[in-house]
Design a protein around this motif. Sequence first.
Motif, PDB file in Angstrom:
ATOM      1  N   ILE A   1      -9.234  21.334  -9.575  1.00 35.95           N
ATOM      2  CA  ILE A   1      -9.536  22.747  -9.719  1.00 35.95           C
ATOM      3  C   ILE A   1     -10.870  23.067  -9.082  1.00 35.95           C
ATOM      4  O   ILE A   1     -11.717  22.188  -8.898  1.00 35.95           O
ATOM      5  N   GLY A   2     -11.050  24.335  -8.743  1.00 34.85           N
ATOM      6  CA  GLY A   2     -12.316  24.792  -8.189  1.00 34.85           C
ATOM      7  C   GLY A   2     -12.607  26.190  -8.689  1.00 34.85           C
ATOM      8  O   GLY A   2     -11.680  26.935  -9.035  1.00 34.85           O
ATOM      9  N   VAL A   3     -13.877  26.535  -8.754  1.00 41.19           N
ATOM     10  CA  VAL A   3     -14.269  27.869  -9.186  1.00 41.19           C
ATOM     11  C   VAL A   3     -15.147  28.508  -8.117  1.00 41.19           C
ATOM     12  O   VAL A   3     -15.900  27.805  -7.432  1.00 41.19           O
ATOM     13  N   GLY A   4     -15.012  29.809  -7.952  1.00 43.88           N
ATOM     14  CA  GLY A   4     -15.863  30.525  -6.998  1.00 43.88           C
ATOM     15  C   GLY A   4     -16.245  31.875  -7.574  1.00 43.88           C
ATOM     16  O   GLY A   4     -15.449  32.504  -8.284  1.00 43.88           O
TER      17      GLY A   4
ATOM     18  N   ASP B   1     -14.392  30.175  -1.970  1.00 44.23           N
ATOM     19  CA  ASP B   1     -15.262  29.188  -2.622  1.00 44.23           C
ATOM     20  C   ASP B   1     -14.499  28.342  -3.635  1.00 44.23           C
ATOM     21  O   ASP B   1     -14.729  27.138  -3.760  1.00 44.23           O
ATOM     22  N   ALA B   2     -13.594  28.976  -4.363  1.00 41.81           N
ATOM     23  CA  ALA B   2     -12.812  28.224  -5.355  1.00 41.81           C
ATOM     24  C   ALA B   2     -11.959  27.160  -4.664  1.00 41.81           C
ATOM     25  O   ALA B   2     -11.889  26.006  -5.110  1.00 41.81           O
ATOM     26  N   LEU B   3     -11.342  27.550  -3.558  1.00 43.94           N
ATOM     27  CA  LEU B   3     -10.472  26.597  -2.845  1.00 43.94           C
ATOM     28  C   LEU B   3     -11.271  25.483  -2.186  1.00 43.94           C
ATOM     29  O   LEU B   3     -10.910  24.300  -2.284  1.00 43.94           O
ATOM     30  N   LEU B   4     -12.362  25.862  -1.522  1.00 40.55           N
ATOM     31  CA  LEU B   4     -13.180  24.826  -0.867  1.00 40.55           C
ATOM     32  C   LEU B   4     -13.744  23.875  -1.914  1.00 40.55           C
ATOM     33  O   LEU B   4     -13.786  22.657  -1.723  1.00 40.55           O
ATOM     34  N   GLY B   5     -14.183  24.451  -3.044  1.00 38.79           N
ATOM     35  CA  GLY B   5     -14.737  23.627  -4.124  1.00 38.79           C
ATOM     36  C   GLY B   5     -13.703  22.654  -4.670  1.00 38.79           C
ATOM     37  O   GLY B   5     -13.992  21.482  -4.895  1.00 38.79           O
ATOM     38  N   ALA B   6     -12.491  23.149  -4.865  1.00 34.31           N
ATOM     39  CA  ALA B   6     -11.440  22.273  -5.406  1.00 34.31           C
ATOM     40  C   ALA B   6     -11.172  21.102  -4.469  1.00 34.31           C
ATOM     41  O   ALA B   6     -10.925  19.983  -4.903  1.00 34.31           O
TER      42      ALA B   6
END
Length: 394
Positions: free
Chosen positions: A241-244, A284-289
Amino acid sequence: MTAHSTPDTAIIVVAAGSGTRLAAGAPKALVDIDGRSVLRHALDGVFAAGPMQVVVVAPAGGEQQVDAEIRASAGERRHLVTVVTGGATRQQSVAAGLAALQDGVRIVLVHDAARALTPPAQIDAVAAAVTDAGVIPALPVVDTLKRVDGDEITGPVDRSVLAAAQTPQGFPRAALQDAYAAAGASGAEHTDDAALFAAAGGAVRRIDGSERAFKITTPADLERARMLLGARSAAPMLPRIGVGTDVHAFGGEGDLWLAGLEWPGEQPLSGHSDGDAVAHAIVDALLGAAGLGDIGQHFGTAHPEYAGAHAQVFLARTAEMLAEAGFAIGNVSVQIKGNRPRFSGRRAEAEQVLSAALGGASVSVAATTTDGLGFTGRGEGIAVTAVALIHPLG
Ligand code: CTP
Ligand code: MG
């Protein structure tokens, strides 16, 4: 008679090299593969083969760890193991191992600890094939080979007459010891035992080697060993998972762009691109994940080609980067905080546009006000939070 009869075969496992090319901060044989060291895997293979004397040639200073590995691997064959300290070259290390052979040994195998995943069957096959001639396992050469002079290609090489040598290499004991004595006397250095044996006049034959007997030489080889052992197989299959989050102030000219849609008559958001905080939070959420960094790194002011770009461009490129890194997008959940625009009437439209930009991944968008509190409540700007779930592709 002792309780154990003396085996007529011995294997010298050379493990005294420093592993310069692997550069793992320890002698190569003691480097960890999957919770077990290179040497441990090599010994597991050796002890799974037919009973033989095992001479482990240890790196100077590493004898204690080598002892521990032997204890863990040998089980009831512990009495068959001798440890000696290696020399400055592989040839010297083998010579040190030869000096430790038991009297009854007639066939000697010499094996690189660095070929940690060598199948036990290959060890047995070499031992069984030794006659007056030496035996090496070898694989056909698969690459197209060229003769070179610096960067110049000077001619072809017929690979059908070549083979890639592996270990263990097996020899009649007396002839191998004579060959080592001759090499020691002449000072000749050979790249393997077969070459040294042949230099003394011995015949050497080949049997089939195996892909798993590759030598761990570089970090990429270590990675290959890890993959073969499945050391990483559990981890990559877990979803990630990722958060942005993103915040933009209202300001500037033109119409608002938010959630991939143009909102005629609404006050725009200011920003390097179109100020679409929903798209930016999702990126950002996707890149972070995926562990791929953040939006500033890939789409920031250093990338003028994205100035003024809309959500579709960012999202499509992000989805592409994830695919290249081996991830598929599961779903994305977004929450907008702000007084304007009134979102609910266009929610379905926004979700459709965002989803299409991400190659069909599920996207849901919620919107809320903040009860008059903070910058969002005062109508100065909006804040967006996105959470993304992604999963590794097969
Ligand atoms: N070896 C050895 N004694 C040496 C050099 C090498 O026992 N003085 C052993 C290594 O431990 C390895 C095998 O010979 O199992 C094959 O050598 P290589 O792959 O070249 O290992 P290293 O010499 O350790 O690596 P590098 O050449 O990158 O330093
Ligand atoms: Mg070496």
